[in-house]
Design a protein around this motif. Structure first.
Motif, PDB file in Angstrom:
ATOM      1  N   VAL A 100       0.860  -1.189   0.000  1.00 14.71           N
ATOM      2  CA  VAL A 100       0.000   0.000   0.000  1.00 14.71           C
ATOM      3  C   VAL A 100       0.895   1.237   0.000  1.00 14.71           C
ATOM      4  N   PHE A 101       0.644   2.132  -0.950  1.00 17.01           N
ATOM      5  CA  PHE A 101       1.440   3.349  -1.080  1.00 17.01           C
ATOM      6  C   PHE A 101       0.770   4.506  -0.343  1.00 17.01           C
ATOM      7  N   GLY A 102       1.578   5.251   0.378  1.00 18.93           N
ATOM      8  CA  GLY A 102       1.138   6.502   0.979  1.00 18.93           C
ATOM      9  C   GLY A 102       1.907   7.636   0.328  1.00 18.93           C
ATOM     10  N   ILE A 103       1.220   8.500  -0.397  1.00 13.13           N
ATOM     11  CA  ILE A 103       1.888   9.527  -1.201  1.00 13.13           C
ATOM     12  C   ILE A 103       1.615  10.901  -0.601  1.00 13.13           C
ATOM     13  N   ALA A 104       2.691  11.585  -0.240  1.00 15.08           N
ATOM     14  CA  ALA A 104       2.580  12.929   0.332  1.00 15.08           C
ATOM     15  C   ALA A 104       2.497  13.950  -0.793  1.00 15.08           C
ATOM     16  N   ALA A 105       1.473  14.797  -0.751  1.00 10.64           N
ATOM     17  CA  ALA A 105       1.271  15.788  -1.814  1.00 10.64           C
ATOM     18  C   ALA A 105       0.757  17.087  -1.210  1.00 10.64           C
ATOM     19  N   SER A 106       0.903  18.148  -1.982  1.00 12.85           N
ATOM     20  CA  SER A 106       0.372  19.449  -1.561  1.00 12.85           C
ATOM     21  C   SER A 106      -0.603  19.947  -2.621  1.00 12.85           C
TER      22      SER A 106
END
Length: 507
Positions: A100-106
């Motif tokens: 499972v990927f956790g992607i940090a974005a703004s």
């Protein structure tokens, strides 16, 4: 003197007395020996009678086991049962569905950076979540992206670093927030940024090396020695991506909020995560294929001399130049997907060989670029990245890298002729054989006074290579390359593959 002592000394003085004592002792010893022999004879006779009786008794017949037609070997039965209950290694290996990927974005950069995610994320095969700081407009391309969620409120956490931004707290909690979604059959949580591109097949190859039921924190360092000193040489850099096993994520969830409160002065999310790993007692397991790319300029030197490890990720794609010339960043990355789909295990893996008659050194970075040098350069030199890039700290020199580098050649005769990937295709689906074509980059080439043949006569390089999906199941070793005869004009033919017995990179 005591009476007993007197008797003893009297006996010592009187030899005749000693003789009587010795005689009495010998008589007693003979009696004991006879008794011992009788006892041994009795035990032996009893054992013999018992053995004869056991041998003469009839064996148990099948009727003594009314629920079985034959005698059962309990050890054999136990072994068979165990073999049935254990799945085979191929059935039990980690697949994309376990990650499972956790992607940090703004939200501010979402419209631009979501295109990087679309390059590698496959919604029909992968699971993941993009965590934003606020809501964004949902476009028609949302079905090509992971689900979008808004990170939880972090206002209760103190942040006292004057050089950083408190969004670091939000990003550091992404693994925990992803865990709390309660997804089933998860083995690994993989963290990355919105400008991180993963080679997911190689990510799987790395994760399969480790037991997902144990505590693992897997990633890599910065390319900048100063960055690693300032933050930590024990920290995985989140832009390059890192992986946390399910049991470790479960332990992290229980303590992370308390842990974060203890480190208000830290700069970013990565060092907060590492601080919590330190409290849990879990070290960083370093894998060289995760790339933070804390550099500026041209990545050519790094990509053309990749370490002998699966190429897992790229980062800071908005900061560095496009990896192929005369292309946008997205176009360049899209071109890299061609060899990635043919042989992801071999992507960017370097091979070194020599054209003996022309006295050339040839470096193949499969799926990316080929360099031809005049003269003979040792593999020890060629495997070091050339400094086509600048340090993250602008005033730092080459001593501020966390690895060995070599300068770009100043001698015009030693300047490399570079050939970039043009196309690649599979020519035999049975054997997995591929052919990739590389075209010479038209860069100004200074005049050289050496009398040896010039690589300027070569316009194209074709590389023949069999896909090798099990490359990283063997011990790490560079592939070998061999110069072949070519029937095509202005074309150099090279074969890349597993080294034969006794084959090494030498002239």
């Amino acid at each position: 003197m005591k009476d007993s002592e007197k008797v003893f000394w009297d006996s010592m003085k009187n030899p005749a007395g000693n003789h009587h004592i010795t005689a009495a002792f010998n008589s007693q010893s003979r009696t004991s020996s006879k008794l011992l022999l009788c006892l041994i004879f009795f035990i032996s006779f009893t054992y013999l009678i018992y053995s004869l009786k056991l041998l003469s008794s009839p064996r148990l017949c099948s009727d003594s086991q009314p629920f079985s037609s034959s005698a059962v070997d309990p050890l054999h039965n136990l072994t068979t049962t165990a073999a049935i209950s254990l799945p085979t290694s191929s059935q039990n290996q980690t697949e994309l569905r376990h990650v499972v990927f956790g992607i940090a974005a703004s939200a501010k950069l979402w419209e631009q950076r979501k295109n990087y995610i679309k390059l590698w994320f496959k919604p029909e095969k992968m699971r993941g979540t993009v965590w934003l700081d606020r809501k964004v407009k949902i476009d028609e391309d949302s079905d090509e992206l992971p689900p979008i969620r808004i990170s939880g409120d972090t206002s209760k956490f103190a942040y006292k670093n004057r050089q950083g931004h408190r969004s670091a707290i939000r990003i550091s909690r992404i693994v925990s927030e992803t865990f709390r979604l309660g997804l089933k059959d998860v083995r690994w949580f993989v963290m990355g940024d919105d400008d991180t591109v993963f080679v997911t097949e190689n990510l799987l190859r790395v994760l399969r090396k480790y037991d997902h039921t144990q505590y693992y924190y897997i990633g890599s360092l910065s390319e900048s020695h100063l960055q690693n000193i300032y933050f930590s040489y024990s920290m995985a850099y989140g832009g390059g991506g890192f992986a946390i096993s399910y049991p470790l994520a479960e332990a992290l969830v229980k303590m992370q909020d308390r842990c974060i409160q203890r480190y208000p002065g830290l700069y970013g999310s990565d060092d907060r995560m590492q601080a919590c790993m330190a409290e849990l007692g879990v070290p960083l397991t370093k894998e060289l294929g995760f790339h933070q790319y804390d550099v500026y300029g041209n990545l050519f030197g790094l990509l053309s001399a990749h370490p002998i490890a699966p190429f897992v990720s790229l980062h800071h794609l908005d900061i560095v130049e496009p990896i192929f010339p005369n292309a946008t960043r997205l176009q360049a990355l899209d071109r890299l997907k061609i060899p990635m789909e043919l042989d992801s295990a071999g992507l960017l893996q370097q091979s070194i060989c020599y054209h003996k008659s022309n006295t050339w050194t040839i470096s193949v970075s499969w799926g990316y670029a080929i360099q031809i040098f005049r003269g003979i350069l040792s593999p020890r030199e060629v495997e070091m990245p050339s400094r086509t890039f600048l340090n993250w700290y602008r005033r730092a020199d080459y001593t501020a890298y966390a690895f060995n580098t070599r300068p770009v050649a100043r001698n015009p005769c030693q300047k490399a002729f570079v050939f970039y990937l043009s196309n690649a295709l599979q020519t035999n689906s049975t054997t997995g054989q591929t052919v990739s074509k590389y075209i010479r980059h038209r860069a100004p080439q200074p005049a050289c006074k050496w009398k040896s043949p010039s690589p300027s006569s070569i316009e194209f390089v074709k590389v023949i290579k069999k896909a090798d999906p099990k490359l990283w199941e063997r011990s790490p070793r560079r592939n070998c390359c061999r110069v072949m005869k070519s029937k095509e004009k202005k074309t150099l033919m090279v074969e890349v593959g597993i080294c034969k017995d006794g084959e090494i990179s030498e002239v």
